[in-house]
Write a protein that holds these residues in place. Structure first.
Motif, PDB file in Angstrom:
ATOM      1  N   VAL A 105     -13.242  12.241 -17.711  1.00  0.00           N
ATOM      2  CA  VAL A 105     -13.050  12.075 -16.078  1.00  0.00           C
ATOM      3  C   VAL A 105     -13.704  10.856 -15.661  1.00  0.00           C
ATOM      4  N   LEU A 106     -14.989  10.708 -16.301  1.00  0.00           N
ATOM      5  CA  LEU A 106     -15.953   9.346 -15.820  1.00  0.00           C
ATOM      6  C   LEU A 106     -14.840   8.313 -16.294  1.00  0.00           C
ATOM      7  N   ALA A 107     -14.528   8.121 -17.624  1.00  0.00           N
ATOM      8  CA  ALA A 107     -13.739   6.977 -17.909  1.00  0.00           C
ATOM      9  C   ALA A 107     -12.318   6.727 -16.972  1.00  0.00           C
ATOM     10  N   HIS A 108     -11.895   7.957 -16.575  1.00  0.00           N
ATOM     11  CA  HIS A 108     -10.635   7.842 -15.615  1.00  0.00           C
ATOM     12  C   HIS A 108     -10.989   7.037 -14.589  1.00  0.00           C
ATOM     13  N   GLU A 109     -11.996   7.492 -13.893  1.00  0.00           N
ATOM     14  CA  GLU A 109     -12.379   6.602 -12.635  1.00  0.00           C
ATOM     15  C   GLU A 109     -13.104   5.534 -12.844  1.00  0.00           C
ATOM     16  N   GLN A 110     -13.734   5.182 -13.963  1.00  0.00           N
ATOM     17  CA  GLN A 110     -14.334   3.864 -14.230  1.00  0.00           C
ATOM     18  C   GLN A 110     -13.183   2.810 -14.522  1.00  0.00           C
ATOM     19  N   GLY A 111     -11.928   3.364 -15.138  1.00  0.00           N
ATOM     20  CA  GLY A 111     -10.920   2.699 -15.190  1.00  0.00           C
ATOM     21  C   GLY A 111     -10.246   2.216 -13.719  1.00  0.00           C
ATOM     22  N   HIS A 112     -10.128   3.209 -12.723  1.00  0.00           N
ATOM     23  CA  HIS A 112      -9.929   2.463 -11.497  1.00  0.00           C
ATOM     24  C   HIS A 112     -10.694   1.410 -11.051  1.00  0.00           C
ATOM     25  N   ALA A 113     -12.206   1.570 -11.114  1.00  0.00           N
ATOM     26  CA  ALA A 113     -13.010   0.849 -10.578  1.00  0.00           C
ATOM     27  C   ALA A 113     -12.860  -0.736 -11.329  1.00  0.00           C
ATOM     28  N   GLN A 114     -12.640  -0.760 -12.738  1.00  0.00           N
ATOM     29  CA  GLN A 114     -12.961  -1.875 -13.405  1.00  0.00           C
ATOM     30  C   GLN A 114     -11.406  -2.730 -13.023  1.00  0.00           C
ATOM     31  N   ALA A 115     -10.454  -1.851 -12.880  1.00  0.00           N
ATOM     32  CA  ALA A 115      -9.073  -2.776 -12.725  1.00  0.00           C
ATOM     33  C   ALA A 115      -9.141  -3.009 -11.130  1.00  0.00           C
ATOM     34  N   ARG A 116      -9.921  -2.545 -10.303  1.00  0.00           N
ATOM     35  CA  ARG A 116      -9.973  -2.734  -8.781  1.00  0.00           C
ATOM     36  C   ARG A 116      -8.560  -2.364  -8.155  1.00  0.00           C
ATOM     37  N   HIS A 117      -8.371  -0.976  -8.535  1.00  0.00           N
ATOM     38  CA  HIS A 117      -6.974  -0.569  -8.279  1.00  0.00           C
ATOM     39  C   HIS A 117      -6.817  -0.216  -6.615  1.00  0.00           C
ATOM     40  N   ASP A 118      -8.247  -0.313  -6.040  1.00  0.00           N
ATOM     41  CA  ASP A 118      -8.388   0.074  -4.664  1.00  0.00           C
ATOM     42  C   ASP A 118      -7.596  -0.860  -4.026  1.00  0.00           C
ATOM     43  N   TRP A 119      -7.912  -2.247  -4.422  1.00  0.00           N
ATOM     44  CA  TRP A 119      -7.081  -3.493  -3.938  1.00  0.00           C
ATOM     45  C   TRP A 119      -5.822  -3.525  -3.932  1.00  0.00           C
ATOM     46  N   LEU A 120      -5.144  -2.873  -4.944  1.00  0.00           N
ATOM     47  CA  LEU A 120      -3.823  -2.666  -5.175  1.00  0.00           C
ATOM     48  C   LEU A 120      -3.242  -1.665  -3.981  1.00  0.00           C
ATOM     49  N   LEU A 121      -3.793  -0.619  -3.978  1.00  0.00           N
ATOM     50  CA  LEU A 121      -3.666   0.518  -2.779  1.00  0.00           C
ATOM     51  C   LEU A 121      -3.478   0.051  -1.510  1.00  0.00           C
ATOM     52  N   HIS A 122      -4.648  -0.865  -1.101  1.00  0.00           N
ATOM     53  CA  HIS A 122      -4.817  -1.374   0.111  1.00  0.00           C
ATOM     54  C   HIS A 122      -3.565  -2.064   0.522  1.00  0.00           C
ATOM     55  N   CYS A 123      -3.316  -3.096  -0.464  1.00  0.00           N
ATOM     56  CA  CYS A 123      -1.996  -4.106  -0.224  1.00  0.00           C
ATOM     57  C   CYS A 123      -0.866  -3.621  -0.026  1.00  0.00           C
ATOM     58  N   SER A 124      -0.580  -2.418  -1.042  1.00  0.00           N
ATOM     59  CA  SER A 124       0.644  -1.864  -0.902  1.00  0.00           C
ATOM     60  C   SER A 124       0.923  -1.080   0.353  1.00  0.00           C
ATOM     61  N   ALA A 125      -0.302  -0.368   0.659  1.00  0.00           N
ATOM     62  CA  ALA A 125      -0.345   0.531   2.025  1.00  0.00           C
ATOM     63  C   ALA A 125       0.159  -0.511   3.041  1.00  0.00           C
ATOM     64  N   ALA A 126      -0.618  -1.567   3.000  1.00  0.00           N
ATOM     65  CA  ALA A 126      -0.511  -2.406   4.331  1.00  0.00           C
ATOM     66  C   ALA A 126       0.949  -2.879   4.652  1.00  0.00           C
ATOM     67  N   LEU A 127       1.603  -3.345   3.277  1.00  0.00           N
ATOM     68  CA  LEU A 127       3.026  -3.707   3.486  1.00  0.00           C
ATOM     69  C   LEU A 127       3.896  -2.623   3.835  1.00  0.00           C
ATOM     70  N   ALA A 128       3.612  -1.306   3.099  1.00  0.00           N
ATOM     71  CA  ALA A 128       4.614  -0.339   3.595  1.00  0.00           C
ATOM     72  C   ALA A 128       4.444   0.251   5.045  1.00  0.00           C
ATOM     73  N   VAL A 129       3.220   0.255   5.586  1.00  0.00           N
ATOM     74  CA  VAL A 129       2.946   0.557   6.895  1.00  0.00           C
ATOM     75  C   VAL A 129       3.378  -0.368   7.877  1.00  0.00           C
ATOM     76  N   GLY A 130       3.290  -1.769   7.627  1.00  0.00           N
ATOM     77  CA  GLY A 130       3.548  -3.023   8.314  1.00  0.00           C
ATOM     78  C   GLY A 130       5.212  -3.267   8.599  1.00  0.00           C
ATOM     79  N   PHE A 131       5.918  -2.617   7.471  1.00  0.00           N
ATOM     80  CA  PHE A 131       7.261  -2.867   7.389  1.00  0.00           C
ATOM     81  C   PHE A 131       7.877  -1.744   6.862  1.00  0.00           C
ATOM     82  N   PRO A 132       7.830  -0.597   7.643  1.00  0.00           N
ATOM     83  CA  PRO A 132       8.435   0.792   7.129  1.00  0.00           C
ATOM     84  C   PRO A 132       9.950   0.676   6.799  1.00  0.00           C
ATOM     85  N   GLN A 133      10.454  -0.370   7.502  1.00  0.00           N
ATOM     86  CA  GLN A 133      11.879  -0.363   7.343  1.00  0.00           C
ATOM     87  C   GLN A 133      12.381  -1.109   6.123  1.00  0.00           C
TER      88      GLN A 133
END
Length: 311
Positions: free
Chosen positions: A181-209
């Motif tokens: 479980v620790l390695a799984h969560e560290q994988g998210h942190a090392q790959a900066r997956h939070d930035w991918l989720l932020h960018c994808s959410a911003a585009l999807a919310v900004g342009f839902p069509q």
């Protein structure tokens, strides 16, 4: 000047074709990291088409923009773009695309601010539920144990990222399952997956069509979990990682017939227990290189008139 129109059509074509091509591929679940890169390249190509079309349209509409854009270019290159032979559509296109770009930036800023607010709130709650002992200092990677009846574990990003685990999870997780479980969560942190989720959410919310942005957000949420699963399984084994997923989610009804927000967990467990064959290194390299070329195409299209003039 037809280049801005061609770029817009290329952007539409990429937005329509790229998700379908990636969805039909049989390797995305086998190589989630490569799939993540392919999605990023496809979306980057769409955004590049819009940005380049906006720039050339603005250069055609206003001399104040044309000067800086074509300042280092020879006279023949400027003539090749036929900037003076444009109608009123150039200014309208430039303004519309500029507004879309500003809106995208605003959505990204809003998403980041909201994420930081949520993270700040969770850190405040964490300090209240698990205060530091006298003489203890917050450290990056610190494991925090919370009293809780539900087995849960999550990674709290920030300046001092922390892994939070409930006491129920510690009772459930056996052997090296907690390490997985620790390695799984560290994988998210090392790959900066939070930035991918932020960018994808911003585009999807900004342009839902725009379907490509909605698909981008969905696939980012799915693929980052698969990539983190693979990182954990490479260190602690697929069976251990799959058992850890089951132990953490068994009481949430995710393995029942009714759909739940964590409906993807059974598919992740099945994937870990019946691992598909990985692609060869050569094919992974070819797929990565092919995806990397997709954002280059809009740049080449924008440079075609100038290259012809120089040639």
């Amino acid at each position: 000047m037809m280049v801005p129109a061609v770029l817009l059509m290329l952007g539409v074509l990429t937005a329509v074709a790229a998700p379908r091509l990636i969805a039909r591929a049989d390797w995305t679940d086998r190589e989630p990291v490569v799939a993540l890169w392919a999605w990023q390249c496809a979306v980057a190509a769409v955004l590049l088409c819009c940005a380049l079309s906006m720039t050339l349209s603005a250069a055609a509409a206003w001399q104040a923009v044309r000067g800086p854009v074509f300042a280092p270019a020879p006279r023949g290159v400027v003539d090749a773009y036929a900037l003076g032979a444009t109608g009123p559509w150039a200014a309208a296109t430039a303004v519309a695309l500029a507004c879309a770009g500003l809106w995208s930036g605003a959505m990204l800023v809003r998403e980041i601010v909201r994420a930081r607010t949520r993270r700040r709130t969770r850190r405040t709650e964490l300090r209240l539920r698990a205060p530091l002992l006298p003489g203890e200092e917050a450290a990056a990677g610190r494991l925090v144990v919370l009293e809780g009846k539900r087995p849960d574990a999550w990674w709290l990003p920030g300046a001092a990222p922390q892994l939070v685990v409930t006491t129920a999870a510690l009772q459930r997780l056996k052997g090296r399952q907690l390490d997985a479980v620790l390695a799984h969560e560290q994988g998210h942190a090392q790959a900066r997956h939070d930035w991918l989720l932020h960018c994808s959410a911003a585009l999807a919310v900004g342009f839902p069509q725009v379907p490509v942005f909605a698909a981008f957000r969905y696939e980012m949420h799915r693929l980052v979990e698969l990539a983190a699963d693979d990182m954990a399984s490479r260190r602690f084994g697929r069976l251990t990682t799959a058992l850890a997923l089951v132990e953490l989610n068994e009481d949430r009804g995710v393995f029942g017939p009714a759909p739940t927000p964590q409906a993807h967990v059974p598919q992740r467990v099945h994937r870990l227990l019946t691992p598909p064959d990985r692609l060869t290194a050569a094919r992974r390299l070819r797929l990565t290189a092919t995806a990397s070329l997709v954002p280059v195409i809009p740049v080449l299209v924008a440079l075609v008139p100038g290259l012809r003039a120089l040639g």
